[in-house]
Design a protein around this motif. Structure first.
Motif, PDB file in Angstrom:
ATOM      1  N   ARG A 433       0.802  -1.220   0.000  1.00 51.67           N
ATOM      2  CA  ARG A 433       0.000   0.000   0.000  1.00 51.67           C
ATOM      3  C   ARG A 433       0.843   1.282   0.000  1.00 51.67           C
ATOM      4  N   GLU A 434       2.142   1.155   0.249  1.00 50.89           N
ATOM      5  CA  GLU A 434       2.964   2.356   0.382  1.00 50.89           C
ATOM      6  C   GLU A 434       4.388   2.086  -0.079  1.00 50.89           C
ATOM      7  N   GLN A 435       4.942   3.038  -0.827  1.00 51.85           N
ATOM      8  CA  GLN A 435       6.350   3.053  -1.195  1.00 51.85           C
ATOM      9  C   GLN A 435       6.872   4.451  -0.855  1.00 51.85           C
ATOM     10  N   GLN A 462       1.214   6.378  -2.022  1.00 53.47           N
ATOM     11  CA  GLN A 462       0.326   5.721  -1.075  1.00 53.47           C
ATOM     12  C   GLN A 462      -0.967   5.314  -1.769  1.00 53.47           C
ATOM     13  N   GLN A 463      -1.402   4.079  -1.511  1.00 55.26           N
ATOM     14  CA  GLN A 463      -2.606   3.542  -2.141  1.00 55.26           C
ATOM     15  C   GLN A 463      -3.495   2.923  -1.066  1.00 55.26           C
ATOM     16  N   ALA A 466      -8.884   4.964   1.302  1.00 55.73           N
ATOM     17  CA  ALA A 466      -9.459   6.303   1.336  1.00 55.73           C
ATOM     18  C   ALA A 466      -8.983   7.173   0.180  1.00 55.73           C
ATOM     19  N   TYR A 467      -7.723   7.010  -0.229  1.00 55.15           N
ATOM     20  CA  TYR A 467      -7.184   7.853  -1.287  1.00 55.15           C
ATOM     21  C   TYR A 467      -5.936   7.221  -1.885  1.00 55.15           C
ATOM     22  N   ASP A 468      -5.585   7.721  -3.058  1.00 56.84           N
ATOM     23  CA  ASP A 468      -4.361   7.353  -3.766  1.00 56.84           C
ATOM     24  C   ASP A 468      -3.574   8.650  -3.939  1.00 56.84           C
ATOM     25  N   THR A 501       1.384  17.253  -4.118  1.00 51.90           N
ATOM     26  CA  THR A 501       0.732  15.954  -4.071  1.00 51.90           C
ATOM     27  C   THR A 501      -0.308  15.845  -5.172  1.00 51.90           C
ATOM     28  N   ALA A 502      -0.312  14.710  -5.855  1.00 51.31           N
ATOM     29  CA  ALA A 502      -1.308  14.404  -6.885  1.00 51.31           C
ATOM     30  C   ALA A 502      -2.172  13.273  -6.334  1.00 51.31           C
TER      31      ALA A 502
END
Length: 718
Positions: A433-435, A462-463, A466-468, A501-502
């Motif tokens: 979920r995270e790098q 982050q995936q 709630a959000y990407d 942040t995108a």
């Protein structure tokens, strides 16, 4: 009590001279009666105590002469026989009242009646002797002390120490041979004498006896204590104290805890020596010494004289700090860490504080700090010698969390890359979920003690449900931190950050929305008050804190808003095993609609540090695909009972808990629709804090919520 008997072997011994049981004592002089030597004809082995009683180092002890005879037992024997005769007469009277016919049958002769009762008592004595004299038979036993008043402070101290050091009590409940019980009883009798001497009872008498219970097949060991008069001090001589500076001598004498008329208590003497030594060291006398105390006991006058020579050694102020070798940091930085300045009055507590602060840097494995005469007769320099610790650390961890997936992290740090105390840390995270890539520069004790400057740069992907978000961040913060070594009442932080942040919400949708790019500038700050007694495992007190972050966001709509969060927790001990704890958190985002705030900057609830039983960030508004979208208003409530268990050495505990919370699209929480979670946790208590494992379940779940969630961490949940 049968004071003289083959089977019962009653003993009456005078008190020993010093407090071996406490591991300390004072030198004593004056006539004393020593403990008696074992009878050469005694069929029991010599006393061989299982538990040695060592004196406190550096205190001289004048041992009593062991070749003196004990006081004669004739008086006690006469008293015992008189008491026995009285007991027999009472039993005869009771027998006569219960069975008048038996007396009449004997011709109403009082002598014959007593003879008949005496025959019964003699038979009973023979039974007791036979019970105690059976060879090779182990008997369970109990211990009772008579004659020490638990309502008096000295009585409580004697009983407590006797229970801790008694050879009989150490094996209470375990069967033993009568000979073994007798040897332990002799050792415990001497222990009682010594404990009574510690409290100032220098004429104490102690006897012990065995009271057999043939029906229960048990033996009760009864110690009968006659404390006698408690000796007062007739003189307290602190020779040499007058050499202290003008005014100090009178103050030290007035503050000394012992005075004429106080009990000649050896505990108080030792404590008084330590208190006087500390007072000298804390008031400018770095080279002061207090010699071993001598307590002279006068049995005729029923009093004691205390002599405690003092060498003040001259009053001094702090001089310069001198660091041998200059590593891992120099004298200038050491002075920055110290809580004293040159010219301040010397205090030993300031030296100890500096030692702890140097160790807290993690750059030093050992440190030695000594006052050194500067040569001017007015000040002392502070000589510091440090042995550097390894400055580098490589660490890694692998874990899994509900809502966070698998996660692997590796980090490298050098704690003195830019001396002094300039830390550099590089960190990388790879997970489902995270790098993340992260680099940190931190300067501890920046400009002043306990002040930290931190700068960091971060890039992450982050995936979450709630959000990407694909984010790059640069930030800096100046803060006053609390630590495990120096827990502070007040801590604060003030910083700034710039974020690119995108992001997009609802990343699990069949057709997820396009990403929105946000450029955010923020000025986060915080202020916390910690009134609890421990950072990781609080048992009493409370904590209050707040965070405020004014932010400006450039996106499709340019908006400004403020993120506010308030936290409070309260801890109340019920007893020494149970602590009740409660927590509340309120949050709001004011100034912008939820849709105009980047998803990663919104409020969320759920997870191990929030509402247990629910997934990470899973509580609050959801989209059409049942994914959380966050909100502005936030409320969280928690309550738990922290119960420490006696089993497994007292290192484990259980924690039943109930949590509640919700997130709202509105600016302020309206306390409706609270999600409830409950469960139980296990705590393993270590010397640095508890390790916690919490298992929770949602009480009013929605679709998609887990049945059970597990959380593992260091320290209590709040």
């Amino acid at each position: 009590m049968r004071a003289v008997s083959n089977s019962c072997r009653a003993r009456l011994l005078p008190a020993a001279l010093v407090a071996l049981a406490l591991g300390h004592g004072v030198a004593a002089h004056g006539q004393e009666i020593a403990p008696p030597q074992p009878d050469a004809n005694d069929d029991l082995a010599p006393i061989d105590p299982d538990q040695d009683l060592a004196p406190l180092p550096d205190l001289e002890i004048d041992w009593p002469e062991l070749d003196q005879d004990p006081p004669p037992l004739a008086t006690l024997s006469d008293e015992a026989m008189a008491s026995d005769a009285a007991a027999r007469q009472a039993e005869a009277d009771a027998a006569r009242a219960a069975n008048p016919g038996a007396v009449a049958d004997l011709g109403d002769s009082s002598d014959e009646t007593i003879d008949e009762v005496d025959l019964t008592l003699d038979t009973r004595q023979q039974e007791d002797d036979a019970f105690l004299g059976e060879a090779g038979i182990e008997r369970p036993y109990s211990v009772r002390v008579v004659g020490i008043d638990d309502s008096e402070s000295e009585g409580i101290a004697v009983n407590r120490r006797f229970g801790e050091l008694s050879q009989l009590d150490a094996r209470d409940g375990d069967p033993a041979l009568v000979a073994q019980i007798n040897r332990r009883s002799e050792a415990d009798a001497e222990l009682l004498y010594r404990l009574l001497k510690i409290d100032g009872f220098y004429d104490a008498l102690v006897a012990y006896d065995f009271v057999p219970d043939i029906t229960a097949q048990r033996v009760e060991v009864v110690f009968t204590v006659t404390p006698g008069e408690r000796y007062p001090l007739s003189d307290v001589n602190l020779a040499g104290l007058d050499a202290a500076a003008d005014g100090d001598s009178a103050k030290f004498r007035a503050d000394f805890p012992l005075a004429v008329g106080d009990p000649a208590d050896q505990d108080d003497v030792v404590a008084g020596r330590e208190e006087l030594s500390t007072a000298l060291q804390e008031n400018g006398y770095p080279f002061a010494s207090v010699d071993d105390p001598a307590l002279t006991i006068d049995h005729e006058a029923i009093s004691g004289v205390l002599a405690m020579p003092v060498t003040p050694g001259g009053k001094r102020n702090f001089g310069q700090i001198v660091v041998e070798g200059g590593k891992p940091f120099d004298a200038r930085h050491t002075q920055l860490i110290a809580r004293f300045e040159p010219g301040d009055l010397y205090k030993a507590s300031d030296i100890e504080d500096l030692r702890r602060a140097i160790i807290a840097t993690s750059l030093v494995s050992q440190v030695t700090i000594d006052p050194v005469d500067s040569g001017d007769g007015k000040s002392v320099d502070v000589a510091v010698k440090m042995i550097p610790a390894p400055p580098r650390t490589i660490a890694g961890e692998i874990g899994y969390g509900t809502g966070e997936g698998f996660r692997a992290e590796v980090s490298w740090e050098h704690r003195n890359f830019f001396p002094p105390e300039g830390l550099v840390r590089a960190r990388a995270v790879a997970g489902t979920r995270e790098q993340l890539g992260h680099i940190v520069y931190r300067r501890n004790n920046f400009l002043r003690r306990d002040q930290v400057l931190t700068a960091q740069a971060l890039a992450s992907n982050q995936q979450f449900d709630a959000y990407d978000a694909r984010t790059a961040l640069i930030s800096g913060v100046l803060e006053r931190k609390t630590t495990l070594i120096f827990q502070k009442k007040w801590s604060w932080s003030l910083g700034g950050e710039v974020v690119y942040t995108a992001e997009r919400p609802s990343p699990n949708a069949v057709n997820p929305p396009p990403r929105t790019t946000y450029y955010i500038a923020a000025l986060p700050g915080s202020l916390y008050y910690d009134g609890s007694d421990d950072l990781l495992d609080p048992k009493t007190g409370f904590r209050l804190g707040g965070r405020l972050s004014p932010e400006f966001s450039l996106a499709s709509n340019n908006v400004g808003y403020a993120r506010v969060q308030l936290d409070g927790s309260y801890y109340r001990p019920v007893n020494d095993k149970v602590v009740l704890a409660a927590r509340v958190r309120l949050g709001t985002i004011a100034g912008a609609a939820t849709a105009d705030i980047a998803p990663s900057r919104r409020n969320y609830a759920g997870g191990g540090g929030s509402v247990r039983g629910y997934g990470y960030q899973a509580i609050g508004p959801r989209d059409a695909f049942n994914d959380p979208i966050g909100g502005r208003g936030l409320i969280e409530l928690s309550g738990e009972a922290r119960i420490r268990l006696d089993m497994f050495g007292g290192n484990f505990g259980v924690v039943p808990f109930v949590d509640a919370g919700n997130v709202y699209d509105s600016q302020f929480p309206d306390f409706s629709g609270l999600r409830l979670g409950a469960g139980v946790g296990i705590r393993y208590y270590t010397n640095f804090g508890p390790i916690r494992v919490d298992v929770g379940t949602p009480l009013n779940p929605r679709q998609g919520d887990p049945r059970v969630a597990v959380y593992v961490s260091l320290g209590q949940a709040f």
